[in-house]
Design an enzyme around this catalytic site. Structure first.
Site: not given
Length: 462
Positions: A266-267, A440
């Protein structure tokens, strides 16, 4: 001390929140300055998003070359990859500097500290500049969390060091199976590193539903990555040849040997230290975050906070979004934040993306929904690209068909999710998506087909 300078808007931090805030402020006619203590572009540009995605892209390309030519040397390819990464970083940082310059934003190098509610001090190579401002936007970002049991140094790395290795490690143990751990672990595995991921929870990529994570786990296994869940790292002993990491799994003490360890748990928000919040009466939560209102305004009405130092996911695009709201609020516009359609993306193989509510969240909130799915394995473009794994899942309100959320696992999920974010933002229905003509053969047809399946289910339910 230099002479006092005054601006309408002072932005502290030049990451994806800070530089966007400065640009928007200047575009709205306000004199603007941005302060950066490191390199323009902040963590994201220099040691985060951009370099990591450059290396991930090079790892994919190396894997493809290896399939055709088994003699391709990983070491030489990795050296080239690091050179390519730095070139990308330099170009991106240069682009940010160009944008700020052409917008008339003053760029100030140094460490900013709030002195009072309308003054900041900027330390510049032994000198001090004081600047007064009518409004300020705090965009100081975040840094990797350091574990007390595994302090950074030597062979224990944060993501910053992991992106700058000059040679491919023979082995790597990753502590934390979130998006950073999976992205960087898989990147190194493609270059030939023996990778072990230790995740404290029950699955890697926690927060994503199990059916979305499953194709990523299969590919990780194919890439030779060992995943150990419910594993807690407790200690590491370093020596000349690598390190021995001790961890606990199922109440048992175990060890794993590797050349390096990468900690990705984490930070932490950059609100502590010398920012001077106490000088203006701003407090932080227990997690170090600054509380803000719907316009990113703090308890001090003319001071705003955005990005990783506020509540919510630490995402570059969240910071950029909040930056625009804050700058527009300063200019007197009625802009407010709306987080219903913030995409989450993992640049794994296959890619993973989510926006809006998940099927699980809808069930927990008691929202009756219809779920439409379609697989990449029956899509002509995916087959032609040999990228068959994965699917698109669209969650829609059962009665109205309004899109509540969507998840994608598969090739180009990071790009395709934007169409679904727009659908949520504009209140579109699955019939709107189904009736939109998609070219397509393209990957976007999988979205159309998932929407068509949701429409059929709605008709049956009625």
């Amino acid at each position: 001390m230099n002479d006092l300078k005054s601006v309408d808007t002072l932005v502290i931090g030049s990451g994806p929140g800070g530089y966007v805030a400065a640009l928007r402020s200047a575009q709205l006619g306000m004199t603007t300055a941005v302060v950066e203590r490191g390199r323009i572009g902040g963590v994201c540009t220099n040691i985060g998003c951009i370099p990591s995605k450059a290396l991930i892209g090079e790892a994919h390309r190396f894997k493809q070359r290896k399939q055709w030519n088994h003699t391709v040397a990983a070491a030489a390819s990795f050296e080239d990859a690091q050179g390519f990464k730095q070139a990308v970083v330099n170009k991106q940082a240069g682009g940010v500097q160009y944008l700020l310059k052409t917008a008339g934003v003053s760029v100030l190098e140094g460490e900013a500290r709030l002195i009072d509610e309308h003054t900041a001090s900027i330390q510049q190579a032994g000198a001090e500049l004081r600047i007064s401002f009518k409004h300020a936007i705090l965009a100081t970002g975040s840094r990797p969390i350091e574990l007390a049991a595994l302090p950074y140094g030597g062979r224990i790395m944060s993501s910053t060091e992991a992106l700058s290795l000059s040679q491919i490690p023979s082995s790597l143990v990753v502590i934390g199976g979130g998006y950073i751990g999976v992205e960087l672990g898989q990147m190194y595995a493609k270059f030939g590193t023996k990778v072990t991921i230790l995740e404290g929870g029950g699955q890697v990529l926690p927060g994503f539903e199990a059916d979305l994570v499953a194709p990523v786990v299969r590919q990780l296994n194919e890439d030779g990555v060992t995943i150990i869940t419910d594993a807690i790292a407790v200690h590491a002993e370093q020596d000349a040849g690598g390190l021995t990491l001790r961890y606990v799994c199922q109440d048992e003490q175990r060890t794993v040997r590797a050349e390096y360890a990468l900690v990705t748990v984490g930070r932490r928000p950059n609100t502590d230290g010398g920012l001077g919040l106490e000088n203006v009466g701003l407090q932080t939560t227990g997690r170090g975050l600054i509380e803000t209102d719907a316009q990113c305004r703090t308890a001090v009405p003319h001071i705003f906070a955005i990005g990783d130092i506020t509540e919510g996911p630490a995402l570059a695009h969240k910071a950029s979004y909040e930056a625009k709201v804050a700058a527009e609020a300063i200019a007197g516009k009625p802009s407010i934040v709306d987080y219903r359609a913030i995409p989450l993306v993992v640049f794994s193989e296959p890619e993973l993306a989510s926006v809006g509510l998940t099927e699980t969240a809808c069930k927990e909130q008691g929202i009756p929904v219809i779920v439409g799915k379609s697989s990449f394995s029956i899509n002509g473009r995916a087959l032609a690209l040999k990228e068959e794994p994965g699917f698109v899942k669209i969650i829609a309100d059962q009665a109205s068909g309004i899109v509540k959320g969507a998840q994608i696992v598969g090739i180009e999920a990071s790009t395709l999710i934007s169409e679904l974010a727009l659908a949520i933002e504009m209140g579109a229905t699955v019939e709107d998506l189904a009736m939109t003509i998609h070219p397509h053969p393209t990957l976007g047809e999988v979205i159309m087909e998932a929407a068509e399946n949701a429409v059929r289910k709605m008709r049956i339910a009625k």
